[in-house]
Design a protein around this motif. Structure first.
Motif, short mmCIF file in Angstrom:
data_model
loop_
_atom_site.label_atom_id
_atom_site.label_comp_id
_atom_site.label_asym_id
_atom_site.label_seq_id
_atom_site.Cartn_x
_atom_site.Cartn_y
_atom_site.Cartn_z
N PRO A 76 10.43 4.64 12.81
CA PRO A 76 11.51 5.53 13.30
C PRO A 76 12.68 4.83 13.13
N VAL A 77 12.86 3.31 13.32
CA VAL A 77 14.02 2.65 13.44
C VAL A 77 14.55 2.41 11.90
N THR A 78 13.51 1.84 11.25
CA THR A 78 13.66 1.31 9.79
C THR A 78 13.81 2.42 8.54
N GLY A 79 12.92 3.30 8.79
CA GLY A 79 12.62 4.40 7.84
C GLY A 79 11.55 3.81 6.94
N ILE A 80 11.08 2.61 6.99
CA ILE A 80 10.14 2.08 6.05
C ILE A 80 8.82 2.50 6.36
N PRO A 81 8.02 3.20 5.50
CA PRO A 81 6.88 3.83 5.71
C PRO A 81 5.82 2.45 5.71
N ALA A 82 4.80 2.74 6.62
CA ALA A 82 3.68 1.87 6.69
C ALA A 82 2.88 1.63 5.58
N ALA A 83 2.08 0.73 5.28
CA ALA A 83 1.20 0.36 4.12
C ALA A 83 0.38 1.56 3.88
N ASN A 84 0.15 1.65 2.61
CA ASN A 84 -0.65 3.04 2.17
C ASN A 84 -2.10 2.42 1.93
N TRP A 85 -2.67 2.47 2.92
CA TRP A 85 -4.26 1.98 2.65
C TRP A 85 -5.20 2.93 1.81
N PRO A 86 -4.73 4.32 1.74
CA PRO A 86 -5.80 4.93 0.98
C PRO A 86 -5.39 4.46 -0.73
N VAL A 87 -4.11 4.00 -1.05
CA VAL A 87 -3.92 3.44 -2.40
C VAL A 87 -4.79 2.11 -2.46
N THR A 88 -4.56 1.42 -1.56
CA THR A 88 -5.52 0.32 -1.63
C THR A 88 -6.95 0.51 -1.65
N GLY A 89 -7.51 1.60 -1.16
CA GLY A 89 -8.92 1.92 -1.33
C GLY A 89 -9.10 2.42 -2.71
N ARG A 90 -8.00 2.94 -3.31
CA ARG A 90 -8.20 3.51 -4.66
C ARG A 90 -8.32 2.45 -5.84
N TRP A 91 -7.39 1.04 -5.30
CA TRP A 91 -7.45 -0.07 -6.10
C TRP A 91 -8.93 -0.53 -5.95
N PRO A 113 -0.73 -10.87 -0.18
CA PRO A 113 -0.10 -9.56 -0.98
C PRO A 113 1.12 -10.27 -1.85
N PHE A 114 1.74 -11.23 -1.51
CA PHE A 114 2.75 -11.61 -2.36
C PHE A 114 2.23 -12.19 -3.72
N LEU A 115 1.18 -12.86 -3.80
CA LEU A 115 0.94 -13.69 -5.08
C LEU A 115 -0.33 -12.90 -5.97
N LEU A 116 -1.12 -11.80 -5.09
CA LEU A 116 -2.26 -11.18 -5.68
C LEU A 116 -2.02 -9.58 -5.48
N MET A 117 -1.97 -9.20 -4.45
CA MET A 117 -1.87 -7.73 -4.49
C MET A 117 -0.84 -6.84 -5.08
N LYS A 118 0.68 -7.45 -4.57
CA LYS A 118 1.67 -6.60 -5.20
C LYS A 118 1.60 -6.72 -6.60
N PRO A 119 1.40 -8.16 -7.12
CA PRO A 119 1.42 -8.07 -8.82
C PRO A 119 0.35 -7.45 -9.35
N ALA A 120 -0.68 -7.18 -8.69
CA ALA A 120 -2.04 -6.52 -9.21
C ALA A 120 -1.64 -5.19 -9.24
N LEU A 121 -0.57 -4.38 -8.57
CA LEU A 121 -0.43 -3.03 -8.40
C LEU A 121 0.86 -2.74 -9.11
N ARG A 157 -10.98 -2.50 -13.43
CA ARG A 157 -9.29 -2.21 -13.26
C ARG A 157 -8.73 -3.09 -11.98
N PHE A 158 -8.64 -4.37 -12.02
CA PHE A 158 -8.06 -5.43 -10.95
C PHE A 158 -6.44 -5.13 -10.97
N TYR A 159 -6.17 -5.44 -12.27
CA TYR A 159 -4.75 -5.33 -12.56
C TYR A 159 -4.49 -3.86 -12.70
N ASP A 160 -3.57 -3.01 -12.14
CA ASP A 160 -3.58 -1.62 -12.14
C ASP A 160 -1.98 -0.99 -11.70
N PRO A 161 -1.08 -1.37 -12.69
CA PRO A 161 0.25 -1.08 -12.26
C PRO A 161 0.52 0.45 -12.24
#
Length: 160
Positions: free
Chosen positions: A26-41, A111-119, A49-53
């Protein structure tokens, strides 16, 4: 250190991070992590499909939310076990607020070196649409996770 302690520390820390992500929104407007997308990954790993942009445009999969949340908490428990092992066995010390915070920030490597690049978000998520928001959320959530490691240990020991 035992399995119950590891579970308590990992689950409390992960829940603290999740609560923080909801509280800051509510303060920043930044949504929480999207765990369903992580599940899809994670489910996409079965198809190699490990690398899945293109993960965001893929069709939703049955059970992806459950898989994403379970994966998220499993990683939190694994981190809890690593943290406790390092504190007790490697550094011969007790969990503290400071070493919990430091460990929480070290977990940003995943997340910085693995997950974010993989997505498709690039290193540190810098190719994402709003990289500053992603950096803030990741850093703050992992810092809160680190504090949660210590709080989880206090709860386990009955000190809170």
């Amino acid at each position: 250190m035992n399995l119950l302690e590891i579970l308590a520390v990992g689950v409390v820390a992960t829940a603290a991070s999740d609560i923080w992500q909801q509280a800051q929104r509510p303060v920043t407007g930044i949504p929480a992590a999207n765990w369903p997308v992580t599940g899809r990954w994670v489910l996409g790993w079965r198809e190699g499909r490990f690398y899945d942009p293109m993960i965001g445009s893929r069709t939703r999969l049955k059970g992806e939310a459950t898989v994403g949340w379970l994966f998220h908490y499993l990683i939190g428990v694994i981190y809890g076990g690593i943290y406790l092992y390092l504190a007790y066995a490697v550094f011969n010390t007790l969990p503290t607020l400071l070493n919990g915070l430091i460990f929480g920030l070290i977990t940003l490597a995943a997340p910085f070196l693995l997950m974010k690049p993989a997505l498709g978000g690039g290193l540190f998520g810098l190719k994402a649409p709003e990289p500053r928001k992603g950096l803030f959320l990741s850093i703050s959530a992992h810092a809160v996770f680190g504090v949660g490691l210590y709080v989880g240990e206090l709860l386990y020991r009955g000190l809170v």
